[in-house]
Motif scaffolding. Structure first.
Motif, PDB file in Angstrom:
ATOM      1  N   ALA A  86      -0.392   0.542 -18.588  1.00  0.00           N
ATOM      2  CA  ALA A  86      -1.112   1.323 -17.724  1.00  0.00           C
ATOM      3  C   ALA A  86      -0.695   0.922 -16.160  1.00  0.00           C
ATOM      4  O   ALA A  86      -0.530  -0.101 -15.837  1.00  0.00           O
ATOM      5  CB  ALA A  86      -2.642   1.244 -17.793  1.00  0.00           C
ATOM      6  N   VAL A  87      -0.298   1.748 -15.253  1.00  0.00           N
ATOM      7  CA  VAL A  87       0.108   1.488 -13.934  1.00  0.00           C
ATOM      8  C   VAL A  87      -0.979   1.633 -12.963  1.00  0.00           C
ATOM      9  O   VAL A  87      -1.613   2.567 -12.612  1.00  0.00           O
ATOM     10  CB  VAL A  87       1.184   2.621 -13.527  1.00  0.00           C
ATOM     11  CG1 VAL A  87       1.764   2.282 -12.414  1.00  0.00           C
ATOM     12  CG2 VAL A  87       2.191   2.608 -14.596  1.00  0.00           C
ATOM     13  N   ARG A  88      -1.105   0.270 -12.423  1.00  0.00           N
ATOM     14  CA  ARG A  88      -1.994   0.230 -11.222  1.00  0.00           C
ATOM     15  C   ARG A  88      -1.463   0.393  -9.928  1.00  0.00           C
ATOM     16  O   ARG A  88      -0.304   0.015  -9.678  1.00  0.00           O
ATOM     17  CB  ARG A  88      -2.643  -1.190 -11.287  1.00  0.00           C
ATOM     18  CG  ARG A  88      -3.769  -1.521 -10.263  1.00  0.00           C
ATOM     19  CD  ARG A  88      -4.789  -2.655 -10.506  1.00  0.00           C
ATOM     20  NE  ARG A  88      -4.046  -3.800 -10.091  1.00  0.00           N
ATOM     21  CZ  ARG A  88      -4.791  -5.034  -9.926  1.00  0.00           C
ATOM     22  NH1 ARG A  88      -5.817  -5.239 -10.111  1.00  0.00           N
ATOM     23  NH2 ARG A  88      -3.961  -6.122  -9.388  1.00  0.00           N
ATOM     24  N   LEU A  89      -2.010   1.809  -9.228  1.00  0.00           N
ATOM     25  CA  LEU A  89      -1.275   2.253  -8.246  1.00  0.00           C
ATOM     26  C   LEU A  89      -2.193   1.819  -6.718  1.00  0.00           C
ATOM     27  O   LEU A  89      -1.265   1.967  -5.749  1.00  0.00           O
ATOM     28  CB  LEU A  89      -1.151   3.513  -8.106  1.00  0.00           C
ATOM     29  CG  LEU A  89      -0.454   3.919  -9.432  1.00  0.00           C
ATOM     30  CD1 LEU A  89      -0.329   5.625  -9.758  1.00  0.00           C
ATOM     31  CD2 LEU A  89       1.051   3.732  -9.325  1.00  0.00           C
ATOM     32  N   TRP A  90      -3.334   1.460  -6.917  1.00  0.00           N
ATOM     33  CA  TRP A  90      -3.864   1.109  -5.917  1.00  0.00           C
ATOM     34  C   TRP A  90      -5.128  -0.250  -6.097  1.00  0.00           C
ATOM     35  O   TRP A  90      -5.504  -0.114  -7.118  1.00  0.00           O
ATOM     36  CB  TRP A  90      -4.856   2.448  -5.250  1.00  0.00           C
ATOM     37  CG  TRP A  90      -5.745   2.335  -4.398  1.00  0.00           C
ATOM     38  CD1 TRP A  90      -5.794   2.051  -2.809  1.00  0.00           C
ATOM     39  CD2 TRP A  90      -7.385   2.047  -4.433  1.00  0.00           C
ATOM     40  NE1 TRP A  90      -6.769   1.898  -2.205  1.00  0.00           N
ATOM     41  CE2 TRP A  90      -7.790   2.002  -3.044  1.00  0.00           C
ATOM     42  CE3 TRP A  90      -8.144   1.905  -5.506  1.00  0.00           C
ATOM     43  CZ2 TRP A  90      -9.132   1.661  -2.904  1.00  0.00           C
ATOM     44  CZ3 TRP A  90      -9.521   1.748  -5.350  1.00  0.00           C
ATOM     45  CH2 TRP A  90      -9.743   1.686  -4.077  1.00  0.00           C
ATOM     46  N   HIS A  91      -5.303  -1.061  -5.202  1.00  0.00           N
ATOM     47  CA  HIS A  91      -6.223  -2.109  -5.337  1.00  0.00           C
ATOM     48  C   HIS A  91      -6.666  -2.724  -4.114  1.00  0.00           C
ATOM     49  O   HIS A  91      -6.009  -2.576  -2.990  1.00  0.00           O
ATOM     50  CB  HIS A  91      -5.700  -3.076  -6.464  1.00  0.00           C
ATOM     51  CG  HIS A  91      -4.529  -4.145  -5.706  1.00  0.00           C
ATOM     52  ND1 HIS A  91      -3.123  -3.365  -5.792  1.00  0.00           N
ATOM     53  CD2 HIS A  91      -4.368  -5.029  -5.188  1.00  0.00           C
ATOM     54  CE1 HIS A  91      -2.201  -4.565  -5.124  1.00  0.00           C
ATOM     55  NE2 HIS A  91      -3.155  -5.349  -4.928  1.00  0.00           N
ATOM     56  N   THR A  92      -7.658  -3.277  -3.950  1.00  0.00           N
ATOM     57  CA  THR A  92      -8.132  -3.963  -2.787  1.00  0.00           C
ATOM     58  C   THR A  92      -8.176  -5.561  -3.166  1.00  0.00           C
ATOM     59  O   THR A  92      -8.612  -5.901  -4.214  1.00  0.00           O
ATOM     60  CB  THR A  92      -9.287  -3.395  -2.155  1.00  0.00           C
ATOM     61  OG1 THR A  92     -10.477  -3.716  -3.136  1.00  0.00           O
ATOM     62  CG2 THR A  92      -9.487  -2.005  -1.953  1.00  0.00           C
ATOM     63  N   GLU A  93      -8.424  -6.274  -2.135  1.00  0.00           N
ATOM     64  CA  GLU A  93      -8.726  -7.627  -2.347  1.00  0.00           C
ATOM     65  C   GLU A  93      -9.879  -7.837  -3.084  1.00  0.00           C
ATOM     66  O   GLU A  93     -10.280  -8.970  -3.649  1.00  0.00           O
ATOM     67  CB  GLU A  93      -8.627  -8.426  -0.966  1.00  0.00           C
ATOM     68  CG  GLU A  93      -7.136  -8.576  -0.338  1.00  0.00           C
ATOM     69  CD  GLU A  93      -6.798  -9.387   0.666  1.00  0.00           C
ATOM     70  OE1 GLU A  93      -7.937 -10.251   0.925  1.00  0.00           O
ATOM     71  OE2 GLU A  93      -6.025  -9.241   1.186  1.00  0.00           O
ATOM     72  N   ALA A  94     -10.942  -7.159  -2.712  1.00  0.00           N
ATOM     73  CA  ALA A  94     -12.248  -7.099  -3.337  1.00  0.00           C
ATOM     74  C   ALA A  94     -12.392  -7.012  -4.757  1.00  0.00           C
ATOM     75  O   ALA A  94     -13.317  -7.328  -5.337  1.00  0.00           O
ATOM     76  CB  ALA A  94     -13.430  -6.272  -2.570  1.00  0.00           C
ATOM     77  N   GLY A  95     -11.333  -6.304  -5.413  1.00  0.00           N
ATOM     78  CA  GLY A  95     -11.222  -6.003  -6.747  1.00  0.00           C
ATOM     79  C   GLY A  95     -11.454  -4.678  -7.095  1.00  0.00           C
ATOM     80  O   GLY A  95     -11.304  -4.135  -8.209  1.00  0.00           O
ATOM     81  N   SER A  96     -11.455  -3.705  -5.993  1.00  0.00           N
ATOM     82  CA  SER A  96     -11.367  -2.298  -6.627  1.00  0.00           C
ATOM     83  C   SER A  96     -10.026  -1.892  -6.782  1.00  0.00           C
ATOM     84  O   SER A  96      -8.973  -2.443  -6.537  1.00  0.00           O
ATOM     85  CB  SER A  96     -11.681  -1.566  -5.295  1.00  0.00           C
ATOM     86  OG  SER A  96     -12.991  -1.666  -4.943  1.00  0.00           O
ATOM     87  N   TYR A  97     -10.030  -1.063  -8.034  1.00  0.00           N
ATOM     88  CA  TYR A  97      -8.568  -0.395  -8.270  1.00  0.00           C
ATOM     89  C   TYR A  97      -8.651   0.857  -8.968  1.00  0.00           C
ATOM     90  O   TYR A  97      -9.682   1.426  -9.208  1.00  0.00           O
ATOM     91  CB  TYR A  97      -7.838  -1.381  -9.310  1.00  0.00           C
ATOM     92  CG  TYR A  97      -8.615  -1.743 -10.696  1.00  0.00           C
ATOM     93  CD1 TYR A  97      -8.485  -0.762 -11.638  1.00  0.00           C
ATOM     94  CD2 TYR A  97      -9.657  -2.707 -10.830  1.00  0.00           C
ATOM     95  CE1 TYR A  97      -8.958  -0.926 -12.932  1.00  0.00           C
ATOM     96  CE2 TYR A  97     -10.180  -2.664 -11.887  1.00  0.00           C
ATOM     97  CZ  TYR A  97     -10.064  -1.892 -12.909  1.00  0.00           C
ATOM     98  OH  TYR A  97     -10.772  -2.179 -14.216  1.00  0.00           O
TER      99      TYR A  97
END
Length: 190
Positions: A86-97
């Motif tokens: 599965a392709v992770r296209l967006w994420h944040t340092e806090a752990g959102s994705y």
């Protein structure tokens, strides 16, 4: 070849392919997508890794899903996507994705996403093409869905659907991570 290089090469090949299928020049696609001609040239030459927003705009302009633009496997009509692919296209340092789980053309793009938003985080989406519909099902926490400036609360176990051709925001205003599965249906380009 790294996963990022593989995706960059696949994106280049697929944008060129679908632009040719649609009969769009670089200038036409740039205007339809709201992306510079120079950016499209860099993408088609696999010289850049564009943002997810740019990839979504190009997909919408071509009338194909993000899955189709990033697809590097051409195979049978049944396509199983292992969890690790599965392709992770967006994420944040806090752990959102968000992760693109699967997609197809049916007859327009149809995508299924896995989302996680950490407390206090949000993701803003520009309007998609007219007729685009999104379905969300919250599996943990509570989603604060803002559609055209109006706020809706979607708790764990609940689902929502909305026309996504207007500005919308996914937010987590709670104290625990919010997780949801989302499906996006975009009408075919005519």
């Amino acid at each position: 070849m790294s996963d990022l290089e593989l995706l960059t090469q696949s994106l280049a090949r697929n944008v060129r392919h679908w632009r040719a299928v649609r009969g769009f020049t670089l200038d036409v696609l740039a205007a339809r997508a709201g992306v510079s001609r120079g950016m499209l040239i860099q993408i088609e030459q696999a010289r850049t890794n564009p943002s997810i927003g740019t990839v979504v705009k190009i997909g919408d302009a071509l009338g194909v899903s993000v899955t189709t633009l990033l697809d590097y496997e051409r195979g049978p009509k049944v396509r199983v996507v292992p969890a690790e692919r599965a392709v992770r296209l967006w994420h944040t340092e806090a752990g959102s994705y968000n992760r693109l789980l699967a997609g197809t053309e049916a007859p327009g793009p149809l995508e299924m996403w896995d989302w996680r938003l950490m407390p206090g985080e949000r993701s803003t989406s520009e309007p998609h093409p007219g007729g685009t519909v999104e379905l969300v099902h919250v599996t943990a926490g509570e989603l604060t869905l803002i559609v055209d400036g109006e706020e809706y609360r979607v708790p764990a176990g609940a689902s929502a659907s909305f026309e996504a051709d207007i500005p919308h925001v996914y937010a987590n205003t709670g104290d625990v991570p919010m997780e949801m599965v989302m499906a996006v249906s975009v009408p075919p380009v005519t």
